[in-house]
Enzyme design. Sequence first.
Site, PDB file in Angstrom:
ATOM      1  N   VAL A  52       0.745  -6.585  -8.921  1.00  0.00           N
ATOM      2  CA  VAL A  52       0.165  -7.335  -7.803  1.00  0.00           C
ATOM      3  C   VAL A  52      -0.905  -6.546  -7.057  1.00  0.00           C
ATOM      4  CG1 VAL A  52       2.164  -8.815  -7.445  1.00  0.00           C
ATOM      5  CG2 VAL A  52       2.052  -6.590  -6.284  1.00  0.00           C
ATOM      6  N   TYR A  53      -1.120  -5.276  -7.392  1.00  0.00           N
ATOM      7  CA  TYR A  53      -2.145  -4.506  -6.698  1.00  0.00           C
ATOM      8  C   TYR A  53      -3.518  -5.061  -7.072  1.00  0.00           C
ATOM      9  CZ  TYR A  53       1.385  -0.901  -5.590  1.00  0.00           C
ATOM     10  OH  TYR A  53       2.479  -0.221  -5.120  1.00  0.00           O
ATOM     11  N   GLY A  54      -4.231  -5.511  -6.059  1.00  0.00           N
ATOM     12  CA  GLY A  54      -5.539  -6.111  -6.321  1.00  0.00           C
ATOM     13  C   GLY A  54      -5.455  -7.337  -7.189  1.00  0.00           C
ATOM     14  N   ASP A  55      -4.319  -8.042  -7.136  1.00  0.00           N
ATOM     15  CA  ASP A  55      -4.098  -9.224  -7.991  1.00  0.00           C
ATOM     16  C   ASP A  55      -4.296  -8.890  -9.467  1.00  0.00           C
ATOM     17  OD1 ASP A  55      -3.516 -10.944  -5.857  1.00  0.00           O
ATOM     18  OD2 ASP A  55      -5.642 -11.332  -5.495  1.00  0.00           O
TER      19      ASP A  55
END
Length: 327
Positions: A52-55
């Site tokens: 989910v980091y930076g989508d």
Amino acid sequence: MEQRHLGRTGLRVSRIGLGTLTWGRDTDEHDAADLLKVFWEAGGTLVDTADVYGDGEAEYLLGRLMEGLVPRRDLVVSTKAGSVPDPERRFDGSRGHLLSALDASLARLGTDYVDVWHLHAFDPCTPLEETLGALDLAVSSGRARYAGVSNFCGWQLARAATWQLAAPGGRTRIASTQMEYSLLQRGVEREVLPAALDLGVGLLPSSPLGRGVLTGKYRDGTPPGSRGASEHLAPFVAPYLDDAASRIVDAVQTAADGLSATPLQVALAWVRDRPGVVAPIVGARTAQQLTAALSVEALSLPDEICRALDDVSAPVHRYPDHDWSTL
């Protein structure tokens, strides 16, 4: 850089890890390349990310850099799965979601396996044995080499780690747990850390610099360009800008002055050398910040400094953590 075993396993990682929370959002490919190169050249191996980091952009960026900048074999890649963009259900620990998320992570990373795969958080809506079964499948299929958890409280970690140890050879040992831990946040010492120490689970502290506050940069206000000045990260920093935190930051500064060191070095050395800690995860924004953090390798705090910092930052842990007869 010194290497440490990840929990009670044979995997060794650098005792400082590189975090990628802002990659693909606040950190572009050029800056990410500078960070990874500085880290690798200093002997760093553990790089932590999440789906989910930076989508997903953080994993994608890391994959591109492993393709052309740093050899994949030189890194210990850790990623996480389980967080979902659903306000009704923030975490999905179902077997289907987790294994699909892992496949997507591998595609973005451009690799056949991750070294450590973490559950991002506990999902109360899915039976824990189903969630842990996904870890077993990931390891047995070769898509992950080791497994861990993140943001599990004490009883959740103890239950998960014990369940995995209950069938030797048939289940994957919980190698690590990633939790926030710093002089400003010592909550893990209540139950998580004792459980981890007892069960052989290595602790990977996130936000080891108190979300940047322990560097002292906020002592005289919020500097432009800092996370505290960022619209979407200011609420992340704000809880550590109160009077209680200020007293701890002042104590760190005093210790740093006495040691001819920086507050960053003192705060990071303190958490790095706590019992049970394997590798604090540092989320530097620039190569200059990362170089400053990596300079802690040469610093070990004197016992009297550690005791003073312990005292000034001590959390209130009473019954049932302490012997009731002493209350």
